[in-house]
Design a protein around this motif. Structure first.
Motif, PDB file in Angstrom:
ATOM      1  N   GLU A 398       0.822  -0.901   0.278  1.00 54.48           N
ATOM      2  CA  GLU A 398      -0.072   0.029  -0.344  1.00 54.48           C
ATOM      3  C   GLU A 398       0.434   1.278  -0.029  1.00 54.48           C
ATOM      4  OE1 GLU A 398      -3.218   0.132   3.558  1.00 54.48           O
ATOM      5  OE2 GLU A 398      -3.836  -1.837   2.561  1.00 54.48           O
ATOM      6  N   SER A 399       2.556   1.401  -0.048  1.00 53.18           N
ATOM      7  CA  SER A 399       2.870   2.390   0.654  1.00 53.18           C
ATOM      8  C   SER A 399       3.629   2.662  -1.103  1.00 53.18           C
ATOM      9  CB  SER A 399       3.738   2.134   2.272  1.00 53.18           C
ATOM     10  OG  SER A 399       4.250   0.892   1.731  1.00 53.18           O
ATOM     11  N   ILE A 400       3.620   1.414  -1.345  1.00 46.72           N
ATOM     12  CA  ILE A 400       4.473   1.714  -2.462  1.00 46.72           C
ATOM     13  C   ILE A 400       3.469   2.347  -3.542  1.00 46.72           C
ATOM     14  CG2 ILE A 400       5.399   0.360  -4.848  1.00 46.72           C
ATOM     15  CD1 ILE A 400       7.497   1.092  -2.097  1.00 46.72           C
ATOM     16  N   VAL A 401       2.279   1.769  -3.525  1.00 53.98           N
ATOM     17  CA  VAL A 401       0.914   2.664  -4.129  1.00 53.98           C
ATOM     18  C   VAL A 401       0.609   3.205  -4.435  1.00 53.98           C
ATOM     19  CG1 VAL A 401      -1.430   1.619  -4.938  1.00 53.98           C
ATOM     20  CG2 VAL A 401       0.003  -0.203  -4.886  1.00 53.98           C
ATOM     21  N   SER A 402       0.269   3.750  -3.366  1.00 56.40           N
ATOM     22  CA  SER A 402       0.134   5.278  -2.488  1.00 56.40           C
ATOM     23  C   SER A 402       1.161   5.843  -2.980  1.00 56.40           C
ATOM     24  CB  SER A 402      -0.080   6.045  -1.335  1.00 56.40           C
ATOM     25  OG  SER A 402      -0.194   6.960  -0.880  1.00 56.40           O
ATOM     26  N   TYR A 403       2.645   6.019  -2.796  1.00 53.41           N
ATOM     27  CA  TYR A 403       3.645   6.806  -3.557  1.00 53.41           C
ATOM     28  C   TYR A 403       3.721   7.390  -4.996  1.00 53.41           C
ATOM     29  CZ  TYR A 403       8.086   9.371  -2.903  1.00 53.41           C
ATOM     30  OH  TYR A 403       9.210  10.139  -3.095  1.00 53.41           O
ATOM     31  N   LEU A 404       3.953   6.027  -5.614  1.00 52.89           N
ATOM     32  CA  LEU A 404       3.496   6.282  -7.142  1.00 52.89           C
ATOM     33  C   LEU A 404       2.533   6.668  -7.437  1.00 52.89           C
ATOM     34  CD1 LEU A 404       4.283   2.453  -7.384  1.00 52.89           C
ATOM     35  CD2 LEU A 404       5.597   4.264  -7.795  1.00 52.89           C
ATOM     36  N   SER A 405       0.908   6.203  -6.909  1.00 50.41           N
ATOM     37  CA  SER A 405       0.433   7.532  -7.331  1.00 50.41           C
ATOM     38  C   SER A 405       0.111   8.745  -7.460  1.00 50.41           C
ATOM     39  CB  SER A 405      -1.236   7.085  -6.583  1.00 50.41           C
ATOM     40  OG  SER A 405      -1.422   5.479  -6.639  1.00 50.41           O
ATOM     41  N   GLN A 406       0.622   9.307  -6.266  1.00 51.09           N
ATOM     42  CA  GLN A 406       1.050  11.058  -5.491  1.00 51.09           C
ATOM     43  C   GLN A 406       2.266  11.086  -7.081  1.00 51.09           C
ATOM     44  OE1 GLN A 406       1.494  11.243  -1.393  1.00 51.09           O
ATOM     45  NE2 GLN A 406      -0.532  10.192  -1.877  1.00 51.09           N
ATOM     46  N   ASN A 407       3.362  10.757  -6.948  1.00 49.23           N
ATOM     47  CA  ASN A 407       3.628  11.622  -7.390  1.00 49.23           C
ATOM     48  C   ASN A 407       5.085  10.662  -8.832  1.00 49.23           C
ATOM     49  OD1 ASN A 407       4.913  12.584  -4.876  1.00 49.23           O
ATOM     50  ND2 ASN A 407       5.113  10.641  -4.471  1.00 49.23           N
ATOM     51  N   PHE A 408       4.162   9.529  -9.388  1.00 48.73           N
ATOM     52  CA  PHE A 408       4.450   8.811 -10.422  1.00 48.73           C
ATOM     53  C   PHE A 408       3.885   9.011 -11.372  1.00 48.73           C
ATOM     54  CE2 PHE A 408       7.931   8.703  -7.597  1.00 48.73           C
ATOM     55  CZ  PHE A 408       9.067   7.850  -8.594  1.00 48.73           C
ATOM     56  N   ILE A 409       4.189   8.206 -13.307  1.00 43.39           N
ATOM     57  CA  ILE A 409       3.388   8.374 -13.760  1.00 43.39           C
ATOM     58  C   ILE A 409       4.043   6.835 -14.271  1.00 43.39           C
ATOM     59  CG2 ILE A 409       2.681   7.799 -16.351  1.00 43.39           C
ATOM     60  CD1 ILE A 409       0.836  10.629 -14.761  1.00 43.39           C
ATOM     61  N   THR A 410       2.749   5.708 -14.428  1.00 48.73           N
ATOM     62  CA  THR A 410       3.684   4.444 -14.068  1.00 48.73           C
ATOM     63  C   THR A 410       2.851   3.827 -15.330  1.00 48.73           C
ATOM     64  OG1 THR A 410       3.444   4.314 -11.782  1.00 48.73           O
ATOM     65  CG2 THR A 410       3.752   2.202 -12.905  1.00 48.73           C
ATOM     66  N   TRP A 411       3.980   3.621 -16.762  1.00 47.16           N
ATOM     67  CA  TRP A 411       4.017   2.608 -17.404  1.00 47.16           C
ATOM     68  C   TRP A 411       4.409   1.173 -17.198  1.00 47.16           C
ATOM     69  CZ3 TRP A 411       6.766   0.791 -21.584  1.00 47.16           C
ATOM     70  CH2 TRP A 411       5.847   0.997 -22.557  1.00 47.16           C
ATOM     71  N   ALA A 412       3.435   0.252 -18.110  1.00 50.96           N
ATOM     72  CA  ALA A 412       4.608  -1.240 -17.852  1.00 50.96           C
ATOM     73  C   ALA A 412       4.464  -1.705 -19.189  1.00 50.96           C
ATOM     74  CB  ALA A 412       3.571  -1.904 -17.081  1.00 50.96           C
ATOM     75  N   TRP A 413       4.930  -3.042 -19.125  1.00 49.11           N
ATOM     76  CA  TRP A 413       5.787  -3.676 -20.826  1.00 49.11           C
ATOM     77  C   TRP A 413       6.143  -4.892 -19.945  1.00 49.11           C
ATOM     78  CZ3 TRP A 413       4.361  -2.144 -24.967  1.00 49.11           C
ATOM     79  CH2 TRP A 413       4.170  -3.008 -26.181  1.00 49.11           C
ATOM     80  N   ASP A 414       5.782  -5.921 -20.703  1.00 48.21           N
ATOM     81  CA  ASP A 414       6.342  -7.348 -20.479  1.00 48.21           C
ATOM     82  C   ASP A 414       7.442  -8.067 -21.129  1.00 48.21           C
ATOM     83  OD1 ASP A 414       6.415 -10.332 -19.073  1.00 48.21           O
ATOM     84  OD2 ASP A 414       4.096 -10.775 -20.566  1.00 48.21           O
ATOM     85  N   LEU A 415       8.458  -8.587 -21.201  1.00 46.42           N
ATOM     86  CA  LEU A 415       9.450  -8.902 -21.626  1.00 46.42           C
ATOM     87  C   LEU A 415       9.349 -10.287 -21.444  1.00 46.42           C
ATOM     88  CD1 LEU A 415      12.432  -6.477 -20.053  1.00 46.42           C
ATOM     89  CD2 LEU A 415      10.511  -6.012 -22.087  1.00 46.42           C
ATOM     90  N   THR A 416       8.661 -10.966 -21.834  1.00 45.09           N
ATOM     91  CA  THR A 416       8.554 -12.957 -21.273  1.00 45.09           C
ATOM     92  C   THR A 416       8.890 -12.940 -22.969  1.00 45.09           C
ATOM     93  OG1 THR A 416       7.396 -12.636 -19.709  1.00 45.09           O
ATOM     94  CG2 THR A 416       7.556 -14.498 -20.363  1.00 45.09           C
ATOM     95  N   LYS A 417       8.243 -12.075 -23.718  1.00 45.15           N
ATOM     96  CA  LYS A 417       7.953 -12.902 -25.176  1.00 45.15           C
ATOM     97  C   LYS A 417       9.151 -12.621 -25.718  1.00 45.15           C
ATOM     98  CE  LYS A 417       4.624 -15.428 -24.913  1.00 45.15           C
ATOM     99  NZ  LYS A 417       4.642 -16.889 -24.777  1.00 45.15           N
ATOM    100  N   ASP A 418       9.764 -12.588 -27.306  1.00 46.62           N
ATOM    101  CA  ASP A 418      10.907 -12.289 -27.429  1.00 46.62           C
ATOM    102  C   ASP A 418      10.295 -11.095 -28.061  1.00 46.62           C
ATOM    103  OD1 ASP A 418      13.178 -14.142 -26.145  1.00 46.62           O
ATOM    104  OD2 ASP A 418      12.698 -15.270 -28.097  1.00 46.62           O
ATOM    105  N   SER A 419       9.660 -11.115 -29.230  1.00 44.93           N
ATOM    106  CA  SER A 419       9.171 -10.314 -29.843  1.00 44.93           C
ATOM    107  C   SER A 419       8.247  -8.544 -29.298  1.00 44.93           C
ATOM    108  CB  SER A 419       7.750 -10.512 -30.519  1.00 44.93           C
ATOM    109  OG  SER A 419       6.502 -10.643 -29.173  1.00 44.93           O
ATOM    110  N   ASN A 420       7.749  -8.943 -28.080  1.00 47.48           N
ATOM    111  CA  ASN A 420       7.810  -7.917 -27.319  1.00 47.48           C
ATOM    112  C   ASN A 420       9.059  -7.628 -26.502  1.00 47.48           C
ATOM    113  OD1 ASN A 420       4.971  -8.149 -27.556  1.00 47.48           O
ATOM    114  ND2 ASN A 420       4.734  -9.298 -25.897  1.00 47.48           N
ATOM    115  N   ARG A 421       9.879  -7.824 -26.024  1.00 49.58           N
ATOM    116  CA  ARG A 421      11.287  -7.629 -25.603  1.00 49.58           C
ATOM    117  C   ARG A 421      12.153  -7.206 -26.680  1.00 49.58           C
ATOM    118  NH1 ARG A 421      15.184  -9.578 -21.513  1.00 49.58           N
ATOM    119  NH2 ARG A 421      17.162  -8.991 -21.905  1.00 49.58           N
TER     120      ARG A 421
END
Length: 650
Positions: A398-421
């Motif tokens: 919860e502390s990490i989620v709250s801090y990220l929500s207030q101060n960061f724009i969080t973007w994600a990506w999955d590198l499991t597949k070679d094409s996405n990597r």
């Protein structure tokens, strides 16, 4: 380009001539000189009177005189086909010119420059330092020699030193300089920078790392982990002072040598290997590091393979991939990622930005300075043993989620597949440069997931931190807060610059608006003046036209008038006297039978048209212009004479 066999022969000859036993150092010096044996030897050994002869070119080259007796550690003499053959001068030997060496010696907060001939000894350097630093030679340890510790009687020439050298003095037997208190001395040490020369034992690679005195031993070990991929709990160290017993201790109070200290690190063996090695040899180990922050670095300590601990548990959860392979739309891929992340780890997780990486940049960086945020990029990998622990215990805290929500724009990506990597590496290379892309490319699977902290700058995007999956909630929060401190300082500067720029732009806009209004006022005045002048010109033209028309009418009427009859005429004559508005009188004789219109024409020929003026009689007062113009003067009783006057019509 020399072949491998030629290079081995050149390397053997180079070591034989220079006495350099370290093969890596010898190869480095040869590569710096393009495997030119003569140039490499001349760069190491001072120029003496002698001749080096190369069989490659067939020409003789002045160089150092080679004396086999002066190189007791040299390799066996090469065969006649060697690439290098020393040639001794056969007749006259000219005394060689002395070679000057420059030394910069560092002692605490002082630097002393010493210049000596290479024929001098190490002891002579100490004597000079004794005069400069007021330290007895017997209490002085002169460190920094590449060949290790040397005796005072060692001749500098035998050390094969370059022209410029850096040394430092240690005085372990002398008390530290007096200060007002111990806390003042400690504070001074905290502000100093320590150079740690760390050798990676397995690969024989050396790292020169600078740390402030306030850095902790734990921070050093984590930095070494980033460089060597040896987890902190598996690091085996040599060279730490005996007083350095706690990883939380700062370097200033750990007893390290200032300004430089040498350490060696390797990977700790398994218990069985350790027992075997302990039977064969004893190892001087000063410190084996252990850290609470590495609970999840390696599951083998528990007697279970990593895949058994995490792989089975995670495989049960992975009903579908986090992100579709070869997704055309990044927004759709992020929607699936968010949905799958929620199904695996619950709804308490960072709010992932739905959209392309470029759109995330726009949201985080390309807004007003007060509204900017840091960009956090979470790189997921399903095959890493750390992924489930990191996501469930760190990223969803919860502390990490709250801090990220207030101060960061969080973007994600999955590198499991070679094409996405490959797709992300292309994006990374475009936005952050090849260095960051290569760093991510070389990360091993078990080092994932990664958390990249990005700060937008004026001309580029800067990666502030790369956080690997083997961390704790406290450390993750600490690194996020550290990045936030850097960002806040930069943001304040950007806000100040933006406010100053807006103030300048406002002043410029006000000036431009005032200038525009001034131009419009001037233009309006000019246009009004031009209209006025045009109107005056038009009226003048009309007036001229009217005058010309009136003059033309007057002339035509004057020409059409019948001639004035004489006073003595057979027909009755009427004499009329007409008073103008200006007081002048017009006199003329008319035939009594003439029509009244002729009188009107006469008056008009004098500039008084009858449609503008009326002709009045006095006794009785009447308006003659109202009478029938076709009647004769006799009929209207303007005979034999009459006085009339002109009056302008209203």
């Amino acid at each position: 380009m020399a072949s491998n066999m030629d290079r081995e022969m050149i390397l053997a000859d180079f070591q034989a001539c220079t006495g350099i036993e370290n093969i890596d150092e010898a190869i480095t010096l040869l590569e710096q000189n393009n495997w030119d044996l003569v140039a490499a030897i001349n760069g190491v050994i001072p120029q003496e009177n002698g001749i080096l002869q190369s069989e490659y070119g067939g020409e003789t080259i002045p160089g150092p005189a080679f004396n086999p007796a002066s190189h007791p550690a040299s390799a066996p003499t090469s065969s006649s086909s060697s690439a290098f053959r020393p040639v001794m001068p056969s007749r006259q030997i000219v005394e060689r010119q002395p070679r000057m060496l420059d030394f910069r010696v560092e002692y605490r907060d002082r630097n002393v420059d010493v210049v000596l001939e290479d024929s001098c000894t190490v002891g002579e350097i100490k004597q000079i330092l004794e005069n400069e630093l007021q330290i007895p030679v017997s209490k002085m340890l002169l460190k920094g020699w590449k060949t290790g510790d040397v005796e005072d009687s060692t001749v500098l020439k035998s050390l094969h030193l370059p022209k410029n050298n850096s040394l430092y003095v240690l005085t372990p037997d002398l008390p530290p300089p007096s200060s007002s208190s111990h806390s003042g001395a400690l504070q001074e040490s905290l502000n100093q920078n320590f150079m740690l020369i760390i050798t990676h034992r397995e690969v024989q690679r050396e790292y020169n790392l600078n740390f402030s005195g306030s850095s902790t031993i734990q921070e050093v070990k984590r930095n070494v982990y980033d460089l060597t991929s040896i987890p902190v709990r598996h690091q085996l160290w040599e060279g730490w002072p005996t007083s350095a017993t706690d990883d939380s201790m700062c370097l200033a109070e750990s007893g390290l040598s200032y300004p430089c200290h040498r350490l060696t690190v390797g990977r700790r063996s398994s218990p069985a290997q350790t027992r075997k090695q302990s039977e064969e040899q004893s190892t001087d180990v000063h410190m084996v590091s252990d850290s609470d922050g590495d609970d999840f670095e390696d599951a083998t300590e528990f007697g279970v393979d990593d895949g058994e601990v995490f792989g089975m548990a995670s495989s049960a959860l992975r009903k579908s991939p986090m992100m579709p392979e070869n997704a055309e739309n990044e927004g759709d891929a992020l929607l699936q990622f968010t949905a799958e992340f929620s199904s695996r780890y619950g709804d308490c997780h960072p709010v992932f930005f739905i959209g392309s990486l470029e759109a995330a940049f726009q949201e985080a960086f390309y807004v007003k300075a007060r509204d900017r945020k840091l960009l956090a990029i979470y790189l997921h990998h399903d095959e890493s043993v750390l992924t489930n622990v990191f996501c469930s215990q760190m990223l969803c805290a919860e502390s990490i989620v709250s801090y990220l929500s207030q101060n960061f724009i969080t973007w994600a990506w999955d590198l499991t597949k070679d094409s996405n990597r490959a797709r992300f590496l292309t994006m990374c290379n475009r936005h952050f440069g090849s260095v960051v892309a290569q760093t991510i490319r070389t990360q091993k699977t078990d080092q994932f997931p990664l958390f990249l902290i990005i700060m937008g700058k004026r001309s580029s995007n800067e990666v502030l931190n790369v956080i690997q999956g083997n961390t704790t909630v406290d450390e993750l929060m600490m690194r996020l807060m550290a990045a936030m401190e850097i960002f806040t300082a930069q943001q304040q500067e950007d806000i100040k610059d933006e406010d100053e720029r807006e103030a300048r732009e406002n002043v410029k806009r006000e000036q431009d608006e005032a200038y525009r209004l001034s131009l419009e006022a001037d233009r309006a005045k000019r246009e009004a003046h031009e209209r006025e002048m045009a109107e005056q010109f038009r009226l003048e033209q009309i007036r001229k036209e009217q005058e010309e028309e009136r003059e033309a009418i007057r002339l035509s009427l004057e020409q059409a008038l019948p001639p004035e009859p004489k006073e003595e005429n057979a027909e009755p004559v009427s004499k009329l006297r007409i008073r103008t508005p200006s007081g002048e009188f017009l006199e003329r004789r008319f035939l009594a039978s003439s029509k009244l219109q002729i009188v009107f024409d006469f008056v008009a020929s004098k500039g008084f048209p009858w449609d503008e003026y009326k002709l009045l009689s006095t006794f009785p007062r009447r308006d003659v212009t109202q009478l029938d113009p076709n009647k004769s003067l006799l009929e209207v009783k303007l005979f034999p004479q009459e006085t009339l006057f002109l009056e302008a019509k209203e």
